[in-house]
Motif scaffolding. Structure first.
Motif, PDB file in Angstrom:
ATOM      1  N   GLN A 173       0.817  -1.226   0.000  1.00  0.00           N
ATOM      2  CA  GLN A 173       0.000   0.000   0.000  1.00  0.00           C
ATOM      3  C   GLN A 173       0.847   1.271   0.000  1.00  0.00           C
ATOM      4  N   ARG A 183       3.974   0.694   7.723  1.00  0.00           N
ATOM      5  CA  ARG A 183       3.180   1.666   6.959  1.00  0.00           C
ATOM      6  C   ARG A 183       2.641   2.792   7.846  1.00  0.00           C
ATOM      7  N   ALA A 191      -0.867   3.988   4.361  1.00  0.00           N
ATOM      8  CA  ALA A 191      -1.545   2.993   3.524  1.00  0.00           C
ATOM      9  C   ALA A 191      -2.571   3.667   2.625  1.00  0.00           C
ATOM     10  N   ARG A 192      -2.515   3.389   1.351  1.00  0.00           N
ATOM     11  CA  ARG A 192      -3.467   3.986   0.410  1.00  0.00           C
ATOM     12  C   ARG A 192      -4.898   3.590   0.745  1.00  0.00           C
ATOM     13  N   ASN A 193      -5.089   2.367   1.252  1.00  0.00           N
ATOM     14  CA  ASN A 193      -6.439   1.902   1.559  1.00  0.00           C
ATOM     15  C   ASN A 193      -6.827   2.115   3.024  1.00  0.00           C
ATOM     16  N   GLY A 194      -5.939   2.739   3.801  1.00  0.00           N
ATOM     17  CA  GLY A 194      -6.241   3.019   5.196  1.00  0.00           C
ATOM     18  C   GLY A 194      -6.235   1.811   6.112  1.00  0.00           C
ATOM     19  N   ASP A 195      -5.683   0.686   5.673  1.00  0.00           N
ATOM     20  CA  ASP A 195      -5.673  -0.542   6.462  1.00  0.00           C
ATOM     21  C   ASP A 195      -4.406  -0.604   7.322  1.00  0.00           C
ATOM     22  N   TYR A 196      -4.580  -0.551   8.641  1.00  0.00           N
ATOM     23  CA  TYR A 196      -3.454  -0.644   9.575  1.00  0.00           C
ATOM     24  C   TYR A 196      -3.641  -1.827  10.532  1.00  0.00           C
ATOM     25  N   ALA A 244      -2.337  -6.562   7.889  1.00  0.00           N
ATOM     26  CA  ALA A 244      -1.762  -5.671   6.882  1.00  0.00           C
ATOM     27  C   ALA A 244      -0.297  -5.392   7.183  1.00  0.00           C
TER      28      ALA A 244
END
Length: 282
Positions: free
Chosen positions: A35, A83, A91-96, A100
């Motif tokens: 990401q 990230r 993260a581009r998708n906001g997944d932390y 991930a």
């Protein structure tokens, strides 16, 4: 035939070639993660099993500097920023989530050609390395949990209130929250830790924290059957500590240190890590 004048330079050149073939020049830089870019620090030399270090929430690879310098005297050692932390991209998708973050570990290992390695995780990073080891046991030669946390049990209501407080004034909340686990630490370590959290955006920090509620760390740790060790700070251990929740987990304890024990007592931490590497890994 007299080789006297040529022998010395030839031997020197051969030795230089051997040194280059066994060495990994220290190369801070970036690799492409799932990401976004991930900041890495890769260096060291030798044919021994490499070591990859994973920092905790709101931290960065710089907290492993004493370990990188030490381990690289005998083997390759790598650290990277998760990230949204340190110098890595958000993260581009906001997944932390923990899963991930384990994907980030995989991306770094693949990009750097680490086929089999020891993995070390501090604090929140302990959950990340536990997840990675459970997913990829064939690639992990051993796991070290540096004052890692175990299963986190809080209600939705408490989590929501805490998140709201963090978003309102992250620095103030974290300073109060971290005070007990930083109490044994020096002022320099306390300042470094709090500055690192200050420099971490709210979304990655809260995302990582929230993700701990959705994983069974004990189950992940137990599922990896290879060598493992917990290195724990005696003065601050509590029911949330991984080694307290899992009494069968091998543990070595350090006195007089806070939660960031590898910063407080790097020499003692490095000695325990060396012992694990020599006795269990090679």
């Amino acid at each position: 035939m007299n080789f006297g004048r040529c022998r010395g330079p030839r031997i020197w050149a051969f030795a230089f070639f051997l040194a280059l073939s066994c060495a990994h020049v220290t190369t801070p830089g970036f690799v492409e993660g799932p990401q976004g870019r991930l900041h890495v620090d890769d260096g060291g030399r030798g044919a021994a099993t490499p070591v990859l270090f994973v920092h905790g929430n709101g931290a960065s690879l710089t907290q492993w500097r004493a370990q990188l310098e030490h381990v690289r005297q005998s083997r390759r050692a790598v650290a990277f920023d998760l990230r949204g932390m340190g110098q890595s991209d958000p993260a581009r998708n906001g997944d932390y989530s923990v899963a991930a973050m384990a994907d980030d570990v995989d991306a770094v290992a693949n990009a750097l050609g680490l086929k089999r390695f020891v993995i070390v995780g501090h604090s929140y990073g302990g959950a990340v390395v536990a997840m990675y080891a459970a997913r990829h046991p064939e690639r992990i030669a051993g796991v070290v949990y540096a004052d890692a946390g175990g299963n986190l049990k809080i209600t939705d209501e408490v989590a929501a209130r805490f998140s709201a407080a963090i978003r309102k004034d992250k620095d103030a909340v974290v300073k109060q929250w971290f005070a007990p686990i930083l109490k044994p630490s020096s002022e320099a370590v306390r300042d470094e830790v709090l500055t690192s959290v200050h420099n971490t955006a709210v979304d990655p920090f809260l995302g990582a924290l929230s993700g701990m509620r959705n994983v069974d760390v004990q189950q992940l740790v137990a599922s990896y059957r290879g060598p493992k060790l917990a290195i724990a700070a005696v003065d601050i251990e509590n029911p949330g500590s991984l080694h307290v929740q899992m009494p069968d987990l091998p543990v070595k304890k350090i006195n007089g240190v806070g939660h960031w024990l590898m910063l407080d007592e790097p020499t003692e931490f490095n000695t325990l890590l060396d012992d694990f590497l020599v006795e269990c890994i090679g």
